[in-house]
Scaffold this active site. Structure first.
Site, PDB file in Angstrom:
ATOM      1  N   LEU A 184       0.824  -1.219   0.000  1.00 13.13           N
ATOM      2  CA  LEU A 184       0.000   0.000   0.000  1.00 13.13           C
ATOM      3  C   LEU A 184       0.851   1.260   0.000  1.00 13.13           C
ATOM      4  O   LEU A 184       1.942   1.299   0.572  1.00 13.13           O
ATOM      5  CB  LEU A 184      -0.937  -0.008   1.215  1.00 13.13           C
ATOM      6  CG  LEU A 184      -1.870  -1.217   1.316  1.00 13.13           C
ATOM      7  CD1 LEU A 184      -2.810  -1.056   2.516  1.00 13.13           C
ATOM      8  CD2 LEU A 184      -2.673  -1.428   0.041  1.00 13.13           C
TER       9      LEU A 184
ATOM     10  N   HIS B  72      -3.516   4.245  -2.249  1.00 10.97           N
ATOM     11  CA  HIS B  72      -4.470   3.395  -1.524  1.00 10.97           C
ATOM     12  C   HIS B  72      -5.024   4.131  -0.295  1.00 10.97           C
ATOM     13  O   HIS B  72      -6.217   4.055  -0.001  1.00 10.97           O
ATOM     14  CB  HIS B  72      -3.791   2.107  -1.045  1.00 10.97           C
ATOM     15  CG  HIS B  72      -3.238   1.240  -2.135  1.00 10.97           C
ATOM     16  ND1 HIS B  72      -1.892   1.129  -2.394  1.00 10.97           N
ATOM     17  CD2 HIS B  72      -3.847   0.434  -3.037  1.00 10.97           C
ATOM     18  CE1 HIS B  72      -1.697   0.275  -3.382  1.00 10.97           C
ATOM     19  NE2 HIS B  72      -2.857  -0.158  -3.806  1.00 10.97           N
TER      20      HIS B  72
ATOM     21  N   LYS C 278      -6.598   5.989 -11.211  1.00  9.18           N
ATOM     22  CA  LYS C 278      -5.321   5.494 -11.750  1.00  9.18           C
ATOM     23  C   LYS C 278      -5.571   4.319 -12.699  1.00  9.18           C
ATOM     24  O   LYS C 278      -4.947   4.199 -13.745  1.00  9.18           O
ATOM     25  CB  LYS C 278      -4.439   5.075 -10.566  1.00  9.18           C
ATOM     26  CG  LYS C 278      -3.342   4.095 -10.861  1.00  9.18           C
ATOM     27  CD  LYS C 278      -2.142   4.793 -11.410  1.00  9.18           C
ATOM     28  CE  LYS C 278      -0.978   3.876 -11.730  1.00  9.18           C
ATOM     29  NZ  LYS C 278      -1.069   2.510 -11.445  1.00  9.18           N
ATOM     30  N   ASP C 279      -6.495   3.432 -12.311  1.00 11.11           N
ATOM     31  CA  ASP C 279      -6.869   2.295 -13.160  1.00 11.11           C
ATOM     32  C   ASP C 279      -8.215   2.642 -13.807  1.00 11.11           C
ATOM     33  O   ASP C 279      -9.262   2.080 -13.454  1.00 11.11           O
ATOM     34  CB  ASP C 279      -6.968   1.026 -12.307  1.00 11.11           C
ATOM     35  CG  ASP C 279      -5.641   0.685 -11.658  1.00 11.11           C
ATOM     36  OD1 ASP C 279      -4.861  -0.052 -12.250  1.00 11.11           O
ATOM     37  OD2 ASP C 279      -5.376   1.205 -10.556  1.00 11.11           O
TER      38      ASP C 279
ATOM     39  N   GLN D 224     -10.334  -0.073 -15.313  1.00 14.92           N
ATOM     40  CA  GLN D 224     -10.860  -0.968 -14.272  1.00 14.92           C
ATOM     41  C   GLN D 224     -12.106  -0.373 -13.629  1.00 14.92           C
ATOM     42  O   GLN D 224     -13.119  -1.074 -13.446  1.00 14.92           O
ATOM     43  CB  GLN D 224      -9.782  -1.210 -13.212  1.00 14.92           C
ATOM     44  CG  GLN D 224     -10.290  -1.933 -11.990  1.00 14.92           C
ATOM     45  CD  GLN D 224      -9.168  -2.329 -11.048  1.00 14.92           C
ATOM     46  OE1 GLN D 224      -8.502  -3.332 -11.273  1.00 14.92           O
ATOM     47  NE2 GLN D 224      -8.943  -1.546 -10.016  1.00 14.92           N
TER      48      GLN D 224
ATOM     49  N   SER E  37       2.237   3.707  -7.627  1.00  7.90           N
ATOM     50  CA  SER E  37       1.863   2.342  -7.988  1.00  7.90           C
ATOM     51  C   SER E  37       2.712   1.383  -7.165  1.00  7.90           C
ATOM     52  O   SER E  37       3.894   1.659  -6.898  1.00  7.90           O
ATOM     53  CB  SER E  37       2.151   2.108  -9.480  1.00  7.90           C
ATOM     54  OG  SER E  37       2.128   0.720  -9.757  1.00  7.90           O
TER      55      SER E  37
HETATM   56  P1  AMP Z   1      -4.142  -2.303  -6.461  1.00 11.13           P
HETATM   57  O1  AMP Z   1      -3.635  -2.609  -5.090  1.00 11.13           O
HETATM   58  O2  AMP Z   1      -3.081  -1.889  -7.418  1.00 11.13           O
HETATM   59  O3  AMP Z   1      -5.069  -3.369  -6.993  1.00 11.13           O
HETATM   60  O4  AMP Z   1      -5.056  -1.006  -6.315  1.00 11.13           O
HETATM   61  C1  AMP Z   1      -6.121  -0.975  -5.406  1.00 11.13           C
HETATM   62  C2  AMP Z   1      -6.891   0.302  -5.629  1.00 11.13           C
HETATM   63  O5  AMP Z   1      -6.043   1.421  -5.421  1.00 11.13           O
HETATM   64  C3  AMP Z   1      -7.444   0.437  -7.067  1.00 11.13           C
HETATM   65  O6  AMP Z   1      -8.751   0.978  -7.004  1.00 11.13           O
HETATM   66  C4  AMP Z   1      -6.480   1.398  -7.688  1.00 11.13           C
HETATM   67  O7  AMP Z   1      -7.025   2.153  -8.751  1.00 11.13           O
HETATM   68  C5  AMP Z   1      -6.151   2.295  -6.509  1.00 11.13           C
HETATM   69  N1  AMP Z   1      -4.883   3.014  -6.734  1.00 11.13           N
HETATM   70  C6  AMP Z   1      -3.683   2.472  -7.024  1.00 11.13           C
HETATM   71  N2  AMP Z   1      -2.767   3.440  -7.239  1.00 11.13           N
HETATM   72  C7  AMP Z   1      -3.416   4.620  -7.082  1.00 11.13           C
HETATM   73  C8  AMP Z   1      -3.032   5.993  -7.197  1.00 11.13           C
HETATM   74  N3  AMP Z   1      -1.785   6.355  -7.503  1.00 11.13           N
HETATM   75  N4  AMP Z   1      -3.967   6.939  -6.977  1.00 11.13           N
HETATM   76  C9  AMP Z   1      -5.247   6.597  -6.675  1.00 11.13           C
HETATM   77  N5  AMP Z   1      -5.675   5.318  -6.553  1.00 11.13           N
HETATM   78  C10 AMP Z   1      -4.780   4.347  -6.764  1.00 11.13           C
END
Ligand code: AMP
Length: 299
Positions: A33, A37, A149-150, A153, A185
């Site tokens: 995280l 997140h 960001k995604d 998705q 990320s």
């Molecule tokens: P992940 O752990 O990569 O599956 O991401 C979990 C959630 O966090 C998803 O909804 C992503 O879009 C969000 N997320 C990841 N990186 C960012 C970011 N830089 N800014 C905003 N939300 C993010």
């Protein structure tokens, strides 16, 4: 903060919160995280009384040649961050809990999952929609927060929730960036120092497109060429895709006339990074005198 690993225990804890009259906010993650997140957890905290974060590296959304095994796992730090940012509970199942037998039941959103990241990562979105459905069934949240960001998705999840009448409100949260503009990320951890520097090319390419757009250029092909030219200056970068698409259906467009998503995926060395921005006309030197560009990360 409560930590659960089993579905039964998770349901019991959430049922107790419900009995106490609390609304449930949910943030699904794969761990490792960062501030991106945490911004989702804080957004859920603002809207709900009881915030659940899931941490699960979901095998069904990784392709056979992808980074499932080496995906960063930082569980105790993650829990600390969740607690500090207002989570009430972390649900951290293992694969055996989520997929106890061969998975034969899938949730599949068609069409919009074939483009952009879906074209490069066949089966990825089927894994995402299936695990998110399972998590929604376990947590039964009132709201769930996802990051822009995604962008693809969250569009896919919104479509799934709308078309399957799932009783949850999806909240889209803005992209959180490092001070130099790199979108945060979990995969940024893979970058060697030289790669970390060159990873900025994603943001610089988006800046270039926004600058040209603000100056009146609305031709997608011209903007894509300009973005390619930015990225070509970075020898460690290899473009996976650059797409200029309709914000809703993610179809390629030729001319920017409505709200438009510019999204790209670029390999920096072996690490595949994504970023995006949304542009909304009308723009240009006459519409916003004195402004060079406008960013809209949230609808
Ligand atoms: P992940 O752990 O990569 O599956 O991401 C979990 C959630 O966090 C998803 O909804 C992503 O879009 C969000 N997320 C990841 N990186 C960012 C970011 N830089 N800014 C905003 N939300 C993010």
């Amino acid at each position: 903060m409560i930590i659960t690993n089993s579905i039964d225990d998770t349901r019991k804890q959430i049922a107790a919160a419900r009995r106490a009259g609390k609304t449930i906010g949910f943030v699904p993650t794969m761990g490792a995280l960062h501030e991106g997140h945490f911004s989702l957890i804080r957004a859920a905290r603002q809207k709900c009384d009881f915030v659940v974060v899931s941490i699960f590296v979901n095998p069904t959304q990784f392709g056979p040649a992808e980074d499932l095994d080496k995906y960063p796992r930082t569980f105790s730090q993650d829990c600390q961050g969740c607690s500090l940012n207002g989570a009430d509970m972390v649900f951290a199942p293992d694969s055996q809990v989520m997929y106890p037998d061969e998975n034969l039941t899938w949730v599949n959103v068609e069409n919009i999952t074939d483009r952009l990241c879906g074209a490069s990562r066949p089966g990825h979105f089927r894994g995402v929609t299936t695990v998110v459905t399972k998590l929604f069934n376990i947590v039964q949240p009132d709201i769930a927060c996802f990051g822009q960001k995604d962008a693809q998705q969250v569009s896919v999840i919104e479509t799934m929730v709308r078309q399957l009448n799932m009783p949850v409100t999806i909240i889209r949260c803005p992209i959180v960036r490092e001070p130099d503009g790199l979108a945060m990320s979990s995969r940024n951890r893979y970058l060697e120092p030289a790669e970390r520097q060159q990873a900025l090319c994603l943001r610089l390419a988006l800046d270039k497109a926004a600058e040209l757009f603000a100056a009146g250029c609305t031709e997608a092909a011209t903007l894509i060429t300009a973005m390619e030219n930015v990225i070509r200056q970075y020898p460690l970068a290899r473009i996976d895709y650059i797409a200029i698409v309709d914000d809703q259906l993610l179809c390629p467009i030729e001319k920017i006339e409505t709200q438009t998503l510019i999204a790209l995926a670029v390999f920096i060395g072996k690490t595949r990074l994504i970023d995006n921005t949304t542009l909304t006309p009308p723009y240009g030197p006459y519409a916003h005198a004195g402004e060079t560009c406008q960013w809209r990360q949230l609808r």
